[in-house]
Design an enzyme around this catalytic site. Structure first.
Site, PDB file in Angstrom:
ATOM      1  N   ASP A 161       0.834  -1.202   0.000  1.00  0.00           N
ATOM      2  CA  ASP A 161       0.000   0.000   0.000  1.00  0.00           C
ATOM      3  C   ASP A 161       0.868   1.251   0.000  1.00  0.00           C
ATOM      4  OD1 ASP A 161      -2.205  -1.652   0.164  1.00  0.00           O
ATOM      5  OD2 ASP A 161      -2.398  -1.441   2.339  1.00  0.00           O
ATOM      6  N   ASP A 190      -0.323  -3.410  -4.499  1.00  0.00           N
ATOM      7  CA  ASP A 190      -1.653  -3.572  -3.906  1.00  0.00           C
ATOM      8  C   ASP A 190      -2.390  -2.240  -4.009  1.00  0.00           C
ATOM      9  OD1 ASP A 190      -3.793  -4.790  -2.710  1.00  0.00           O
ATOM     10  OD2 ASP A 190      -2.937  -4.897  -0.729  1.00  0.00           O
ATOM     11  N   ASP A 194      -5.526   2.615   1.492  1.00  0.00           N
ATOM     12  CA  ASP A 194      -6.335   1.595   2.155  1.00  0.00           C
ATOM     13  C   ASP A 194      -6.614   1.953   3.608  1.00  0.00           C
ATOM     14  OD1 ASP A 194      -6.281   0.179  -0.167  1.00  0.00           O
ATOM     15  OD2 ASP A 194      -5.408  -1.641   0.678  1.00  0.00           O
ATOM     16  N   ARG A 243     -11.655  -0.433  -7.450  1.00  0.00           N
ATOM     17  CA  ARG A 243     -11.521   0.108  -6.088  1.00  0.00           C
ATOM     18  C   ARG A 243     -11.209   1.602  -6.106  1.00  0.00           C
ATOM     19  NH1 ARG A 243      -8.286  -4.573  -2.575  1.00  0.00           N
ATOM     20  NH2 ARG A 243      -9.543  -6.334  -3.313  1.00  0.00           N
TER      21      ARG A 243
END
Length: 514
Positions: A161, A190, A194, A243
């Site tokens: 992340d 990734d 997040d 996302r």
């Protein structure tokens, strides 16, 4: 008139060996947390002020960032960390101390509070190195680039992340950041942004998220629904597979974002999440809103959005796009004030404001980007007077009779021209950026400068005023004119142009005691 906020940053201690060893310098007095004011859900739950009122630290390595955290009196002692340069695995080591809990190979903001990390000068780049926020609160991250953080391959950092938050995190504001990767999960990356395991009251504003398989998520699984109260506004999501973000439970407010080239899906509201989606511009993308890859439904309230060349797939099984004609299936209210730009102008506004090193420009809802407003300087700091050529100072110009030097000068110009009392002569840097200084033989108190430009001058897009005795940044912003700051005794003061359009011509660098 609109003028940029001059951020007050106080006198740095000359730390010599410490600076050489860790890339860090310290300050003893207070500073503003960040330029511009916090917005969205980060204003709630007591607000987000970061390190306002604390020491200022200048860091050029990841180790120096950790050293600054570990050198505080306690884990909650406010601190502002100014970062310049490239932060990577080679210069980011674990540092131990009673006020920190750090690790090598990641910027670790763990079990701490009241911290600001802000990029300054030529910029701050976290290269293949993520920022991890865990069990912490009241954090500001501003004007930084985080790129190519991997969870597999080499080197790895922060679970892949760019910025990751987890475990009881509260009140985080990420602003004017650039978060980017160079591929998706198969290439080792990734999420870019997040939040999981009970993370709440977060705002992501004026940032760029691009070139990644995953933009970011709220909630790590369908059962991780304790997160929420997150605002996303004036961000660019570009070349992202999915996302943007993925929402599991909680409430999110998503407005005035520009979505471009979303390849598989966009805002994925699921597991009972409720999203207020206002005045966004979706372009050249697929399935930009809905519930995807699950039968656990989420909800949305939509208003004022533009769908430009957006394609929608058919509904079937766990694929439930909101289009082709999205309508609201819930109602969401937010507890804070905000002003919407019209969706049609969002691409233009976002292109001029979002991302690191854009001068921290913002929007006031007029579809015209503005520099930060001095009447809204930030969470806690009233700020000094901003550059204003219409407000000349009074008193004696202390530059007359002083000396001058600088970092560079264009052919035919002179440092001495800025202290000769004449606006017909000037100094220019050898390129678009550079610095010029006024100096005295003994300490002289200065609280205000006036930068006068000669005709034909390029525009100063960003500057710093530096106490050259200590390295303290007294003010920063854009433009020229009168700049005020806390009265400081010094022998040398520098006006540093860090960004410009064209070549600036500085006719006079006036200094005043009051």
């Amino acid at each position: 008139m609109r003028r940029s906020v001059a951020v007050r940053l106080s006198a740095l201690l000359a730390t010599g060996a410490l600076a050489a060893a860790t890339g860090m310098a310290l300050s003893t007095s207070t500073a503003s947390a960040a330029t511009g004011g916090v917005t969205g859900y980060a204003t709630q739950n007591g607000g987000t002020t970061g390190g306002a009122g604390g020491q200022t630290v200048r860091a050029t390595t990841g180790t120096a960032i950790h050293q600054a955290l570990c050198g505080r009196a306690s884990s909650s002692t406010p601190i502002i960390i100014q970062v310049e340069g490239t932060i990577n695995h080679g210069n980011t080591a674990k540092v131990s101390g009673s006020s920190c809990n750090t690790a090598a190979g990641v910027i670790e903001l763990k079990q701490i509070s009241n911290v600001t990390i802000v990029g300054v000068g030529n910029g701050a780049v976290f290269d293949q190195l993520g920022i991890h926020i865990r069990e912490s609160r009241n954090i500001i991250i501003q004007n930084v680039t985080v790129r190519n953080v991997k969870k597999s391959g080499s080197p790895t950092s922060n679970g892949g992340d760019a910025i990751g938050m987890e475990s009881g995190v509260r009140n985080v504001w990420v602003d004017h950041a650039t978060l980017e990767a160079s591929g998706g999960e198969s290439e080792g990356y990734d999420g870019l942004f997040d939040m999981k395991d009970n993370t709440q009251y977060v705002t992501l504003s004026y940032s760029i998220l691009r070139n990644s398989g995953r933009g970011g998520l709220i909630g790590s699984s369908e059962s991780d629904t304790s997160n929420g109260y997150v605002t996303f506004h004036h961000n660019l999501y570009q070349n992202i597979d999915s996302r943007t973000p993925l929402l599991r439970g909680g409430v999110s407010h998503i407005y005035n974002n520009h979505y471009k080239n979303l390849n598989e899906s966009g805002i994925n509201s699921r597991a009972g999440a409720r999203a207020k989606v206002d005045n966004n511009y979706f372009e050249d993308s697929k399935d930009v809103l809905g519930t995807f890859y699950t039968d656990a439904a989420g909800y949305w309230q939509v208003s004022g959005n533009v769908f430009d060349n957006v394609t929608w797939s058919s509904r079937s099984g766990d694929n439930n796009p909101a289009g082709p004609n999205p309508t609201s299936n819930t109602s969401v209210s937010v507890p804070y004030a905000y002003t919407l730009d019209a969706a049609n102008c969002v691409p233009s506004v976002v292109s001029q404001t979002a991302g690191a090193n854009k001068g921290l420009k913002v929007s006031d809802g007029s579809c015209t980007p503005q520099s930060p407003d001095p009447t809204d300087p930030g969470p806690t700091d009233p700020g000094p007077t901003d550059p204003d050529p219409t407000d000349p100072p009074t008193g004696t110009n202390l530059s007359l009779g002083a000396g001058a030097d600088g970092s560079s000068k264009a052919s035919g110009t002179s440092y001495g021209n800025v202290i000769d009392g004449s606006t017909s002569t000037y100094w220019s840097p050898s390129g678009s950026t550079g610095s010029v200084s006024v100096k005295w033989g003994s300490a002289t108190k200065v609280s205000k400068i006036n930068i006068r430009q000669a005709s034909g001058s390029g525009t100063v897009n960003s500057y710093r005023v530096v106490n050259q005795d200590t390295g303290a940044v007294l003010a920063s912003g854009s433009g020229t004119g009168v700049i005020s700051f806390s009265a400081t005794s010094l022998k040398k003061i520098t006006f540093e142009i860090t960004g410009a359009s064209g070549t600036p011509r500085i006719a006079e660098f006036e200094t005043y005691a009051s």
